[in-house]
Scaffold this active site. Structure first.
Site, mmCIF file in Angstrom:
data_model
loop_
_atom_site.group_PDB
_atom_site.id
_atom_site.type_symbol
_atom_site.label_atom_id
_atom_site.label_comp_id
_atom_site.label_asym_id
_atom_site.label_seq_id
_atom_site.Cartn_x
_atom_site.Cartn_y
_atom_site.Cartn_z
ATOM 1 N N LYS A 392 0.861 -1.193 0.000
ATOM 2 C CA LYS A 392 0.000 0.000 0.000
ATOM 3 C C LYS A 392 0.893 1.237 0.000
ATOM 4 C CE LYS A 392 -3.974 2.093 2.265
ATOM 5 N NZ LYS A 392 -3.518 3.460 1.999
ATOM 6 N N TYR A 393 0.873 1.938 -1.125
ATOM 7 C CA TYR A 393 1.800 3.054 -1.326
ATOM 8 C C TYR A 393 1.253 4.354 -0.754
ATOM 9 C CZ TYR A 393 4.003 -0.344 -4.359
ATOM 10 O OH TYR A 393 4.599 -1.485 -4.830
#
Length: 744
Positions: A392-393
């Site tokens: 999850k950026y």
């Protein structure tokens, strides 16, 4: 003399002064001051300046205008009931009929009460009266029903006016992604009001400060004004076109157009015309309510001859539910009323989704994930399913489109057009194409990128990047795009395909380019130990955590939904809460001590999507630096209103020193969630009388990428509360006690 009234508003031929003040308005404008009910307090009365400014209140007309020979209309007859014969004739409409138009009536009939039927063009006053009635209505269902009655009349009498009616009801001029905004400053509007009414600027400013609503000030200024000539009545289509013209021009020409329309406003038209220009309609109708009203109007239109409108909801409940679902689903994949409205007028509602397909250049509402606070919850939800985990950026959600002409568009999670913000991405957009591709829509995250170290930088670095008029040669913050989904390819929509198939097509047609385009780092596994290890790796890679998704079962892309088929597993939750919350700032409390001169605390709320209201969840005063408080006080000070909106839910004991428009969203963390006798968040979901509140809330950051309607909703708050260990343990104990009591 200055030409003031265009051919769009032709004066009548009466030469004597005609007072425009009606004998009695049906209902006075109101300013909300309490939660329990709309205010009944009297409005501050605006002092008349007729004696001081007699020379200014008469309109100037040019010689060109006096040469026009307008069509003479007979004087308004006495008020009386309209018979079917009169409805089909060109009989004039009485002033009382116009002023007393009320689409909220229980006995409302879409043809009989549409007083404009003979002309076939919807008066702007009919829409303004509808807004006025809605503003004075408490219940959301009644508000929707009232708007649906007006829409039904428009569909039957003047269908060409339905599109502008819809746009004006949500204060838009075009689809949101086109970015067409009015951009009229309050000072410009005040000057136009002064010019049209003879008031002086200081007087208008003082009354606006007193009432907190320039729309009401404008309406009262027009009502108390006397005129030599009465302009022709405004029609809805014409006003909409004028507003679009205002949005497209700048400078003095903008004020001239505003003035030309304003001088022709009557009664509540002035209030809502000015509010439209300000961008704050203040009637409490959001997009979901509008779609529901539109669906209800379609059903009423189909059955207006055989059923009383006030009984439609009971008799055709299933048809209403089906129509609403079809309309909302279509809007998710094709968020453009310019396409949808003509389609619902021409075709059967069941054909709507095929008549309004998705296509590149038109952003979809993104699919969102449910928060979770541990690997064990992933196991509970996805046990036995094939799952995938993606890093999850910490960046900005981006939907990237390529149309048939090869034009690239980039949209935010709010469907805002960010194409001009990323000219560097567009310049290198062909680098990551592996096989011939004509059109596509990809879902991705844009992150700040350290070119030298070849690693992801924090979101705070990305937020410093210039937003408008970006010159590719002056870009200092480089970015990399992490692609995680493919929604459309070569004319084929993929949202109904499982993620495994979408990912396969993504890998077939596109390729990675170091530091420019990359696929989200992913791991397919059902082993929870591997999930935990992968989570730790994502943290080391400067990511927020993991996105856990189903691959084959229940793996479609659910547009505009926060689905449990996507779970987010974040690294930085506090001891008992699995995710931060995105909350709307409703009010501010004056600071004391060191915080004197700024707001020292704030009232926050979640958003209840079902009832379309903001529900208080906590007061917050921690997590701020002195500089934060100064910035918040300055920015929120521009959004201060005179009292709470009718759709704010809070306890009177929480009333702040200043109320704000719901324009700012903050990310907030807390220790845990608990039931509260004074807060209203998720009330009725977990407990019928108590809402949910946050314990020890702490400010994290402003969420510029989220609108207030995209804030954490009430159902999410309820889910977060129920997923807490202590709540689960209490539920188990209660269940065990119930079983024991039954046994004994």
């Amino acid at each position: 003399m200055q030409k003031s009234i265009t051919s769009f508003f032709k004066p009548k031929t009466e030469g004597a002064e005609v007072p425009v003040t009606p004998k009695k308005e049906k209902s006075a404008p109101k300013i909300i001051t309490k939660e329990e009910s709309p205010p009944e307090a009297k409005k501050p009365k605006i002092k008349s300046e007729d004696e001081e400014d007699t020379e200014n209140i008469k309109m100037e007309t040019s010689q060109d205008e006096t040469k026009v020979q307008p069509k003479t209309e007979p004087k308004s007859p006495a008020a009386k009931k309209v018979t079917p014969m009169q409805l089909n004739s060109a009989a004039p409409v009485s002033q009382e009929e116009e002023e007393n138009y009320d689409p909220s009536m229980e006995t409302y009939h879409p043809l009989k009460h549409a007083y404009w039927k003979a002309k076939g063009v919807t008066p702007y006053l009919a829409l303004a009266r509808t807004f006025q009635v809605i503003e004075e209505t408490k219940g959301r269902l009644k508000m929707i029903d009232t708007l649906s009655n007006f829409f039904c009349s428009v569909m039957l009498v003047s269908p060409e006016d339905l599109l502008p009616s819809v746009y004006l009801s949500i204060n838009q001029l075009a689809p949101a992604y086109e970015g067409l905004e009015l951009g009229v400053a309050d000072t410009t509007l005040m000057k136009a009001i002064c010019k049209a009414t003879g008031r002086n600027l200081a007087h208008i400013k003082s009354q606006t400060h007193l009432t907190g609503d320039l729309g009401i000030v404008a309406e009262q200024s027009r009502v108390s004004q006397r005129m030599m000539f009465r302009p022709a009545p405004l029609n809805l289509r014409g006003v909409f076109q004028k507003l679009k013209e205002v949005a497209k021009i700048s400078g003095q020409s903008k004020m001239t157009l505003v003035y030309d329309v304003f001088v022709a406003c009557r009664l509540s038209e002035a209030r809502f015309f000015i509010r439209s220009l300000i961008g704050k309609l203040r009637i409490g109708i959001a997009e979901q309510s509008l779609l529901t009203a539109l669906a209800l109007a379609l059903v009423k239109k189909n059955h207006h001859e055989e059923c009383k409108l006030n009984k439609v909801g009971d008799v055709y409940k299933d048809e209403i539910a089906e129509t609403t679902l079809l309309l909302k689903t279509t809007y998710c994949q094709c968020p453009n009323y310019d396409i949808i409205i003509p389609a619902i007028l021409k075709y059967d509602i069941k054909e709507l989704s095929t008549r309004c397909p998705m296509h590149p250049g038109m952003p979809l509402r993104p699919m969102l994930a449910q928060p979770t606070k541990g690997v064990h919850e992933v196991l509970e939800r996805f046990g036995g399913m094939h799952i995938t985990c993606e890093w999850k950026y910490d960046g900005e959600r981006a939907q990237i489109h390529c149309n048939e002409q090869g034009e690239i568009s980039i949209f935010s999670r709010n469907s805002e057009n960010n194409t001009a913000k990323y000219p560097d991405l567009i310049a290198r957009s062909k680098n990551f194409i592996k096989k011939p591709v004509e059109t596509y829509i990809i879902d991705s995250e844009i992150v700040a990128w350290d070119v030298e170290r070849k690693q992801i930088l924090p979101f705070q670095v990305l937020s410093t990047r210039k937003r408008k008029n970006v010159d590719i040669d002056e870009i200092k913050v480089q970015v990399c795009v992490y692609i995680f989904d493919l929604l459309y390819i070569n004319g084929m929509a993929l949202v109904t395909k499982p993620l495994s198939e979408r990912r396969k097509l993504l890998l077939e047609h596109f390729q990675e380019v170091e530091g420019e385009w990359k696929f989200a780092t992913a791991l397919n596994t059902n082993d929870m130990d591997e999930v935990q290890q992968f989570l730790e790796e994502s943290v080391k890679g400067n990511c927020e955590g993991l996105m856990v998704k189903t691959l084959d079962e229940e793996a479609t892309y659910e547009i505009a939904k926060r689905s449990r088929n996507w779970l987010k597993l974040k690294k930085d939750y506090l001891s008992n809460v699995g995710d931060s919350l995105d909350l709307v700032v409703l009010g501010g409390y004056r600071g004391k001590g060191r915080r004197t001169g700024t707001f020292g605390g704030f009232l926050l709320a979640c958003y209840d999507a079902e009832n379309e209201e903001y529900q208080s969840i906590c007061k917050i005063g921690t997590g701020f630096t002195d500089e934060d408080l100064k910035v918040h006080s300055e920015s929120l000070g521009k959004s201060v209103i005179s009292g709470p909106k009718s759709y704010y839910r809070y306890d009177s004991s929480l009333e702040p020193d200043a109320w704000f428009e719901p324009v700012q969203v903050w990310e907030v963390k807390c220790a845990d969630l608990s039931l509260s006798p004074i807060h209203r968040a998720a009330i009725g979901i977990v407990d019928n009388e108590r809402g949910i509140s946050l314990r020890f809330p702490r400010f994290i950051r402003i969420r510029d990428d989220k609108s207030s309607e995209n804030a954490t909703d009430a159902q999410q708050v309820a889910n977060m509360y129920q997923s807490q260990d202590q709540v689960k343990n209490n539920q188990k104990i209660c269940t065990q006690m119930d079983m024991e009591s039954e046994f004994y």
